[in-house]
Scaffold this motif. Structure first.
Motif, mmCIF file in Angstrom:
data_model
loop_
_atom_site.group_PDB
_atom_site.id
_atom_site.type_symbol
_atom_site.label_atom_id
_atom_site.label_comp_id
_atom_site.label_asym_id
_atom_site.label_seq_id
_atom_site.Cartn_x
_atom_site.Cartn_y
_atom_site.Cartn_z
ATOM 1 N N ASP A 107 0.803 -1.210 0.000
ATOM 2 C CA ASP A 107 0.000 0.000 0.000
ATOM 3 C C ASP A 107 0.840 1.266 0.000
ATOM 4 O OD1 ASP A 107 1.063 -0.180 2.482
ATOM 5 O OD2 ASP A 107 -0.845 -0.057 3.578
ATOM 6 N N SER A 108 2.149 1.121 -0.228
ATOM 7 C CA SER A 108 3.108 2.229 -0.259
ATOM 8 C C SER A 108 3.222 2.939 1.089
ATOM 9 C CB SER A 108 2.726 3.260 -1.341
ATOM 10 O OG SER A 108 2.736 2.628 -2.609
ATOM 11 N N GLY A 109 2.713 2.337 2.150
ATOM 12 C CA GLY A 109 2.855 2.925 3.478
ATOM 13 C C GLY A 109 4.178 2.513 4.102
ATOM 14 N N SER A 110 4.345 2.890 5.349
ATOM 15 C CA SER A 110 5.579 2.541 6.049
ATOM 16 C C SER A 110 5.382 1.247 6.819
ATOM 17 C CB SER A 110 5.968 3.666 7.028
ATOM 18 O OG SER A 110 4.934 3.870 7.967
ATOM 19 N N GLY A 111 6.405 0.408 6.850
ATOM 20 C CA GLY A 111 6.336 -0.863 7.563
ATOM 21 C C GLY A 111 6.371 -0.649 9.062
ATOM 22 N N ARG A 112 5.611 -1.437 9.803
ATOM 23 C CA ARG A 112 5.563 -1.371 11.248
ATOM 24 C C ARG A 112 6.093 -2.689 11.790
ATOM 25 N NH1 ARG A 112 2.437 0.961 15.368
ATOM 26 N NH2 ARG A 112 3.554 0.539 17.301
ATOM 27 N N TYR A 113 7.187 -2.628 12.517
ATOM 28 C CA TYR A 113 7.812 -3.829 13.057
ATOM 29 C C TYR A 113 7.509 -3.899 14.544
ATOM 30 C CZ TYR A 113 10.368 -3.531 8.655
ATOM 31 O OH TYR A 113 10.701 -3.420 7.326
ATOM 32 N N LEU A 114 6.664 -4.860 14.934
ATOM 33 C CA LEU A 114 6.208 -4.942 16.320
ATOM 34 C C LEU A 114 7.276 -5.493 17.249
ATOM 35 C CD1 LEU A 114 2.600 -6.346 15.726
ATOM 36 C CD2 LEU A 114 3.269 -3.987 16.186
ATOM 37 N N LEU A 115 8.177 -6.326 16.748
ATOM 38 C CA LEU A 115 9.123 -7.038 17.608
ATOM 39 C C LEU A 115 10.541 -6.492 17.511
ATOM 40 C CD1 LEU A 115 7.860 -10.679 16.870
ATOM 41 C CD2 LEU A 115 7.303 -9.225 18.831
ATOM 42 N N THR A 116 10.677 -5.248 17.066
ATOM 43 C CA THR A 116 12.009 -4.665 16.926
ATOM 44 C C THR A 116 12.748 -4.672 18.263
ATOM 45 O OG1 THR A 116 11.290 -3.227 15.135
ATOM 46 C CG2 THR A 116 13.294 -2.593 16.292
ATOM 47 N N GLY A 117 13.945 -5.258 18.273
ATOM 48 C CA GLY A 117 14.795 -5.267 19.454
ATOM 49 C C GLY A 117 14.433 -6.294 20.501
ATOM 50 N N LEU A 118 13.443 -7.155 20.247
ATOM 51 C CA LEU A 118 12.986 -8.101 21.263
ATOM 52 C C LEU A 118 13.433 -9.532 21.000
ATOM 53 C CD1 LEU A 118 9.339 -6.778 21.788
ATOM 54 C CD2 LEU A 118 11.416 -6.236 23.086
ATOM 55 N N ILE A 119 14.055 -9.813 19.850
ATOM 56 C CA ILE A 119 14.488 -11.172 19.529
ATOM 57 C C ILE A 119 15.985 -11.161 19.247
ATOM 58 C CG2 ILE A 119 14.140 -13.175 18.033
ATOM 59 C CD1 ILE A 119 11.407 -12.110 17.322
ATOM 60 N N ARG A 120 16.692 -12.125 19.839
ATOM 61 C CA ARG A 120 18.128 -12.255 19.616
ATOM 62 C C ARG A 120 18.457 -13.535 18.867
ATOM 63 N NH1 ARG A 120 21.572 -8.845 21.985
ATOM 64 N NH2 ARG A 120 20.765 -7.396 23.552
ATOM 65 N N CYS A 121 19.612 -13.507 18.206
ATOM 66 C CA CYS A 121 20.054 -14.676 17.450
ATOM 67 C C CYS A 121 20.631 -15.719 18.405
ATOM 68 C CB CYS A 121 21.113 -14.253 16.428
ATOM 69 S SG CYS A 121 21.843 -15.619 15.508
ATOM 70 N N GLN A 122 20.192 -16.957 18.241
ATOM 71 C CA GLN A 122 20.695 -18.042 19.081
ATOM 72 C C GLN A 122 22.120 -18.431 18.719
ATOM 73 O OE1 GLN A 122 19.015 -22.326 19.149
ATOM 74 N NE2 GLN A 122 17.825 -21.277 20.741
ATOM 75 N N LEU A 174 18.111 -9.352 16.229
ATOM 76 C CA LEU A 174 17.677 -9.528 14.848
ATOM 77 C C LEU A 174 17.288 -8.181 14.243
ATOM 78 C CD1 LEU A 174 17.683 -12.528 15.671
ATOM 79 C CD2 LEU A 174 15.570 -12.808 14.369
ATOM 80 N N ASP A 175 17.634 -7.995 12.963
ATOM 81 C CA ASP A 175 17.295 -6.774 12.248
ATOM 82 C C ASP A 175 15.901 -6.886 11.658
ATOM 83 O OD1 ASP A 175 19.869 -5.761 12.686
ATOM 84 O OD2 ASP A 175 20.641 -6.826 10.928
ATOM 85 N N ALA A 176 15.153 -5.766 11.699
ATOM 86 C CA ALA A 176 13.864 -5.722 11.016
ATOM 87 C C ALA A 176 14.103 -5.750 9.509
ATOM 88 C CB ALA A 176 13.104 -4.464 11.422
ATOM 89 N N HIS A 177 13.270 -6.497 8.785
ATOM 90 C CA HIS A 177 13.524 -6.716 7.359
ATOM 91 C C HIS A 177 12.184 -6.915 6.658
ATOM 92 C CE1 HIS A 177 15.422 -8.069 3.707
ATOM 93 N NE2 HIS A 177 14.927 -9.285 3.813
ATOM 94 N N TRP A 178 11.875 -6.030 5.698
ATOM 95 C CA TRP A 178 10.616 -6.140 4.938
ATOM 96 C C TRP A 178 10.871 -7.003 3.707
ATOM 97 C CZ3 TRP A 178 5.995 -4.487 6.626
ATOM 98 C CH2 TRP A 178 4.922 -4.549 5.730
#
Length: 493
Positions: A363-378, A384-388
């Motif tokens: 929809d050409s809007g901006s992405g909303r990342y709900l879990l930014t900064g809350l998940i780490r790599c095992q 983890l980086d937010a990625h569309w």
């Protein structure tokens, strides 16, 4: 060089030194051995700010002359302490010679019992004297000032009032000089498009542009400088803008430059970049070039500024901090006319600032990342980086791999998970309906939860305390705070 009375034969300098001044004293100042000096033994302290625009010999000479006139007939100078290249704002403990003088106060065999300066503003700034006075009193060393024509009496309220006024005047002088210099530089950029110094941007080199605009400087042989395209690096700058206008990503441009072994700015000019490695192009380097408006041919100044302030507002003795920050676009100073040959048109430069190679929602809007900064790599522990991707929000970890690095290097598989999949797993683990993603995120923030993601997209949730326990909110990245509170985002660094 001092006149020696033992020199053979009469000379003009010797005759002149023997002539009395207005007070009936001779000008001859011969070094007196400390053991033979009569009266008070003084240590002289002086200071000059810059090495490039001041002469040490002349600056030290006039300050010492004033000091010697202040103590004439009452003692002799037996030790010299003179700082070069130190601002008056620097506290005494951080000035090399002043620090030596302070250390010598505690030495019983220091050889002097008083200190004299040539000018208050050369020695002290703000309330530095007020902070140092107890130290001088502790070791019984009196400070003599030309402004008082004698020693400072810390019990005399008139002396203290005068010194407080001199301290304020010293700060005012610095602030006034800084204001006048910045105002003049602003006018020179706007009206003349003058190059105000500093290393030229990548793609340019400095060339002479005729006599200096100031007639006095021109008589001394100084010339003005301007920017001119560098034949070896300017084509790469033009190529970067052309690639960016086609929609190519900044990372892709940097990777291509590294693959073609194009020298990066710090390797082209290592003499002016001793603080950089020169190993290769990075995403930030390319981004800074594409965002530099000086490539349009206009001179631009004040893109960065220095924030100055005391480490402690009530204590100048602790020194001052200086932090370089990027200025808002409204604070830039841009020349009215073209000042040097452009490498990109103004229209293309503006278009390059609006180019975006990132995937966007349908929809050409901006992405909303709900879990930014809350998940780490095992695998590596990174966040983890937010990625569309594929029109959906997702998260990934490339274990420190940069998009500007060359391909073909063996590295672990990326950790990757869709946001919708992560919400379902977390909701199941927390016992919350997955239909309400915001409730899942609120539960993660409310509890001290450690969430990791393994290769394949499997989440592990640990350390969930009971609801009766005292909950400690997890740290929230500033990007997430900005999204939830736009007003707070305006004050982020």
């Amino acid at each position: 060089m001092r006149y020696s009375p033992e020199s053979d034969g009469p000379d003009l300098l010797g005759w002149w030194l023997r002539q009395p001044d207005r007070r009936g004293r001779t000008r001859m100042r011969c070094p007196t051995p400390p053991s033979a000096s009569a009266g008070i033994r003084f240590a002289f302290y002086g200071r000059m700010s810059t090495r490039e625009f001041q002469d040490r010999l002349s600056s030290a000479r006039w300050q010492r002359d004033v000091a010697e006139e202040t103590i004439a007939g009452r003692g002799a100078i037996v030790a010299d302490f003179f700082d070069v290249g130190c601002s008056r704002q620097v506290p005494w403990q951080r000035r090399p010679q002043a620090a030596r003088l302070l250390a010598g106060l505690a030495d019983p065999g220091r050889g002097f019992n008083a200190v004299v300066v040539g000018e208050f503003e050369r020695a002290f700034y703000g309330n530095q004297f007020r902070e140092l006075a107890p130290l001088f009193d502790l070791y019984g060393v009196r400070l003599w000032l030309p402004e008082l024509d004698g020693p400072v009496d810390t019990g005399n309220e008139h002396h203290l009032s005068l010194l407080a006024l001199l301290g304020v005047h010293s700060k005012r002088e610095v602030q006034r000089s800084r204001f006048r210099a910045k105002a003049a530089m602003r006018a020179q950029v706007i009206e003349q498009g003058r190059h105000l110094g500093g290393r030229p941007p990548y793609g340019y080199r400095l060339v002479a542009a005729g006599p200096h605009p100031n007639p006095a400087h021109a008589k001394w042989g100084r010339v003005a400088h301007r920017l001119e395209p560098d034949p070896s690096t300017a084509p790469h700058v033009r190529w970067m803008f052309a690639q960016r206008l086609t929609g190519r990503s900044v990372a892709g441009i940097a990777r291509d430059l590294n693959d073609r072994r194009v020298p990066c700015p710090s390797s082209v000019d290592p003499g002016r970049n001793p603080h950089r490695s020169g190993a290769g192009w990075t995403l930030r380097t390319v981004a800074s070039i594409l965002a530099n408006p000086r490539y349009t041919g206009r001179q631009v100044w004040n893109r960065q500024h220095t924030d100055r302030g005391p480490l402690d507002a009530a204590d100048d003795l602790l020194g001052h901090s200086e932090v370089r920050r990027w200025s808002l676009m409204q604070q830039w100073v841009i020349s009215q006319d073209i000042a040097h040959p452009p490498l990109v048109s103004e229209r293309d430069f503006v278009a390059a600032q609006q180019a975006d190679a990132r995937p966007a929602p349908a929809d050409s809007g901006s992405g909303r990342y709900l879990l930014t900064g809350l998940i780490r790599c095992q695998e590596c522990g990174r966040t983890l980086d937010a990625h569309w991707v594929n029109k959906h929000a997702a998260y990934r970890c490339r274990h420190g791999h940069r998009t500007t690095a060359a391909d073909g290097v063996t590295r672990p598989r990326n950790v990757y998970i869709h946001e919708a999949k992560a919400i379902r797993q977390l909701a199941q683990r927390l016992g919350i309906p997955a239909a309400d993603p915001n409730a899942v995120v609120a539960a993660l923030l409310e509890h001290d939860v450690h969430v990791t993601c393994a290769i394949g997209g499997t989440l592990t949730v640990m350390d969930i305390p009971t609801r009766s326990a005292i909950h400690r909110p997890a740290a929230i990245p500033h990007q997430r705070r900005a999204a939830e509170n736009p007003t707070e985002a305006l004050h982020l660094p």
